[in-house]
Design a protein around this motif. Sequence first.
Motif, PDB file in Angstrom:
ATOM      1  N   LEU A  85      38.448  50.761  37.261  1.00  0.00           N
ATOM      2  CA  LEU A  85      37.378  49.753  37.412  1.00  0.00           C
ATOM      3  C   LEU A  85      37.095  49.405  38.867  1.00  0.00           C
ATOM      4  N   ALA A  86      37.768  50.100  39.779  1.00  0.00           N
ATOM      5  CA  ALA A  86      37.680  49.736  41.197  1.00  0.00           C
ATOM      6  C   ALA A  86      36.274  49.899  41.769  1.00  0.00           C
ATOM      7  N   LEU A 107      41.489  46.892  38.598  1.00  0.00           N
ATOM      8  CA  LEU A 107      40.365  46.329  39.343  1.00  0.00           C
ATOM      9  C   LEU A 107      40.356  46.774  40.804  1.00  0.00           C
ATOM     10  N   VAL A 148      30.963  43.498  42.296  1.00  0.00           N
ATOM     11  CA  VAL A 148      31.478  42.134  42.410  1.00  0.00           C
ATOM     12  C   VAL A 148      31.616  41.714  43.869  1.00  0.00           C
ATOM     13  N   LEU A 203      34.435  42.814  33.822  1.00  0.00           N
ATOM     14  CA  LEU A 203      35.612  43.489  34.346  1.00  0.00           C
ATOM     15  C   LEU A 203      36.897  42.731  34.022  1.00  0.00           C
ATOM     16  N   ILE A 204      36.858  41.405  34.123  1.00  0.00           N
ATOM     17  CA  ILE A 204      38.051  40.612  33.797  1.00  0.00           C
ATOM     18  C   ILE A 204      38.411  40.790  32.325  1.00  0.00           C
ATOM     19  N   GLU A 248      29.020  40.916  36.228  1.00  0.00           N
ATOM     20  CA  GLU A 248      29.971  42.027  36.226  1.00  0.00           C
ATOM     21  C   GLU A 248      31.411  41.537  36.301  1.00  0.00           C
ATOM     22  N   LEU A 249      31.648  40.449  37.015  1.00  0.00           N
ATOM     23  CA  LEU A 249      32.996  39.896  37.120  1.00  0.00           C
ATOM     24  C   LEU A 249      33.567  39.584  35.747  1.00  0.00           C
ATOM     25  N   CYS A 253      33.337  49.674  40.303  1.00  0.00           N
ATOM     26  CA  CYS A 253      32.489  48.561  39.853  1.00  0.00           C
ATOM     27  C   CYS A 253      32.918  47.247  40.504  1.00  0.00           C
ATOM     28  N   PHE A 254      34.233  47.050  40.630  1.00  0.00           N
ATOM     29  CA  PHE A 254      34.727  45.800  41.203  1.00  0.00           C
ATOM     30  C   PHE A 254      34.302  45.656  42.667  1.00  0.00           C
ATOM     31  N   TRP A 255      34.608  46.674  43.471  1.00  0.00           N
ATOM     32  CA  TRP A 255      34.292  46.580  44.898  1.00  0.00           C
ATOM     33  C   TRP A 255      32.792  46.680  45.168  1.00  0.00           C
TER      34      TRP A 255
END
Length: 330
Positions: free
Chosen positions: A248-249, A243, A256, A310-311, A306-307, A251-253
């Motif tokens: 997945l970074a 994450l 999310v 990703l989780i 999205e959170l 999408c995460f940053w």
Amino acid sequence: MLQTMWGWQPALYLFLGGMGAGAFIMAAVLLLIDQTRHRLIVCVSMWAALASLAAGLLLLLSELVQPARGLLMWQSFSHFTSWMTYGAWGAFAAMAVFAASALLATRPVDVRLAKKWAWFEKRGMALRRALAVVGIALAAFVAVYTGMLLMAAENVPLWNTPLLPVLFSVSAFDTGVALVELVAVLASKKDPLAPKARTLMERIVVVLVLLEGVVMAAFLASMLGGDAQTAIGATAASSASLLVSGGLAVCFWGMVVACGLALPLVMAVAGLVLHGRAKKKPGAGQHGSGVLMAIGAAGALVGGCELRFLILAAGVHADVVAETVRGLIG
């Protein structure tokens, strides 16, 4: 390596179920603080909360091997030692209360019942308030359960932590408020949001976003700080790294943190500033405030959805068996 056991349906359930719970809570709060205003916003929001929870449950049932069995709640959900059972009964109870509240919030139904029964004309609002209070409690349980469902997976370190239900609960309230904000913007011509209610919602957004950021930071820090010498600790760190700095970074940053947290926070703060100016100059910034609210709410919904994806994707199983075997051999 990403988690592939669960598909997209559970991720959407976690989002829709949490959002529906949060939306009902926000709508119920609007009802409790002012019984005479925002009838349209409360009504539409409660129906949206019911639809979201129902759609989420159907998606979750579709992930089961035999989805139809899940509908037979009195046969399938009778093991009162599992979170699945508690969640099933809690979700269905919430749906019943959401449905009753939405019906009574619908103007034609309310008027017809008042004309037909004198007791309802006198006690109808008291009944709606009572349902709102019960619904808030059930909605809070549903929001927490979306995290408890994943936490029950003991061999998935990213999920098996009390911080996950906390994170999903805060995010559920945040996305629920966002849904009600969008309803308020769309209904602004027929049911304008009162300045006090608008200010309250934007203050709630600021608090929730900051709280979610703190919980998310604590969640990731606990995963990254695990004992790398054990399978659980190493897998937890690997999942969190996916994450923060891995595949997945972006999408995460981007989706999310930037879209789901920073954007709603900036829009809410900007809206509060406009309200402050409007007090000095009535009427100023009314249209702009609605646009800011809509942008912030849309960002919160995108980020909250999205959170969950990703989780779920980063929830890799720890190879505890292999570690045990190596320990026995060594």
